[in-house]
Design an enzyme around this catalytic site. Sequence first.
Site, PDB file in Angstrom:
ATOM      1  N   LYS A 115       0.830  -1.213   0.000  1.00 33.04           N
ATOM      2  CA  LYS A 115       0.000   0.000   0.000  1.00 33.04           C
ATOM      3  C   LYS A 115       0.859   1.254   0.000  1.00 33.04           C
ATOM      4  CE  LYS A 115      -4.352  -1.760   1.676  1.00 33.04           C
ATOM      5  NZ  LYS A 115      -5.394  -1.771   2.698  1.00 33.04           N
ATOM      6  N   LYS A 197      -3.659 -11.349  -6.855  1.00 29.34           N
ATOM      7  CA  LYS A 197      -4.992 -11.632  -6.303  1.00 29.34           C
ATOM      8  C   LYS A 197      -6.035 -10.692  -6.926  1.00 29.34           C
ATOM      9  CE  LYS A 197      -5.402  -8.631  -2.328  1.00 29.34           C
ATOM     10  NZ  LYS A 197      -5.897  -8.338  -1.015  1.00 29.34           N
ATOM     11  N   LYS A 200     -10.065  -5.181  -5.131  1.00 32.73           N
ATOM     12  CA  LYS A 200     -11.005  -4.073  -5.313  1.00 32.73           C
ATOM     13  C   LYS A 200     -10.352  -2.910  -6.034  1.00 32.73           C
ATOM     14  CE  LYS A 200     -11.961  -4.452  -0.696  1.00 32.73           C
ATOM     15  NZ  LYS A 200     -12.468  -4.238   0.640  1.00 32.73           N
TER      16      LYS A 200
END
Length: 334
Positions: A115, A197, A200
């Site tokens: 992140k 993966k 979102k």
Amino acid sequence: MIDGKKVLFSGMQATGNLTLGNYLGALKNWVSLSDEYECFYSVVDMHSITIRQDPSEFRRRARNLLTLYIAAGLDPEKNCIYYQSHVSGHAELAWILNCFTYMGELNRMTQFKDKAAKHADNINAGLFTYPVLMAADILLYQADVVPVGVDQMQHLELTRNIAERFNNIYGEVFTVPEAYIGKVGAKIMSLQDPSKKMSKSDENPNASIYLMDDPDTIMRKCKRAVTDSEGCICYRDEQPGIKNLIDIYSACTGKTPQETVKEFEGKGYGELKPAVGEAVISVLRPLQEEFARLSKDKAYLDSMIKANAEKAGYYAAKTLRKVQRKVGFPDRIR
Ligand code: TYM
């Protein structure tokens, strides 16, 4: 234990649109475990502000997520479904646990590194201590079990280490939680790059199936899924695209990957892909219909939100008072 039942805690962030990965890796298991455990399912909105959010859009998404929990089959009369920000104990316990967590431990968290790389202009302290808030979420309710996808395992290990460290100093204060990882669907991969993966926040809209996608979109995304030129419907790491489609199909139909492979023996990718699309559509359709119905029932949702925040607050306060006493905070004068 609450009323003789073991306790389950889990949560999801209301950032971005929920994907099929969130559903198959987490929400679906939440529903199947909800009878066996005393369950707390939180919309973890405090976690979401580690990344900048547009306030009104964020509030709308959080409400939608809470509605979706119920639409997926979690009965809010039996399961405590609530917003994390409505229970101040999460923040209070997180502060205490911050003082029992090492910088080195947080530095090793891969999600922080990912992140931080993605949001290089906003590497705030909250992003760094995010796993401590997650530990507080879980330990606040003395959870025995935490159903999550594989990507949350590192955070769960940290939670266990913090709980054990605290218990070693102060006695048996926290239940040390176990992860619950579903047999299939614990790591759904991107349809466009099966080494990543399904997420979102993927910029490619074809990479993820969103829970609110309409049937045509779902079918189109499945048909466009990246596969390989092997031509064999086999469940093996060398064919990650096909393996992912087998996982999705199996998780949606309740079959094992081996059963799915047998079902498609001698068939081609041209048959597998639309079958996956159909399986996903039939899982998501009832969810979407129930979501639409529930969203209109403002009074019902509001009364559940109020009652469950109170219930969560009651259990949270019990643990928090105990922890505060253990670390030596002064008793309250009543
Ligand atoms: P979040 O919001 O990113 O994801 C919610 C849940 O969905 C699972 N998941 C997946 N499972 C399978 N395949 C995928 N592609 C996939 N993508 C996501 C996640 O593993 C998760 O179970 N930090 C957490 C939220 C959280 C939490 C908690 C979870 C905060 N406090 C306490 C459990 C207990 C998160 O960001 O999940």
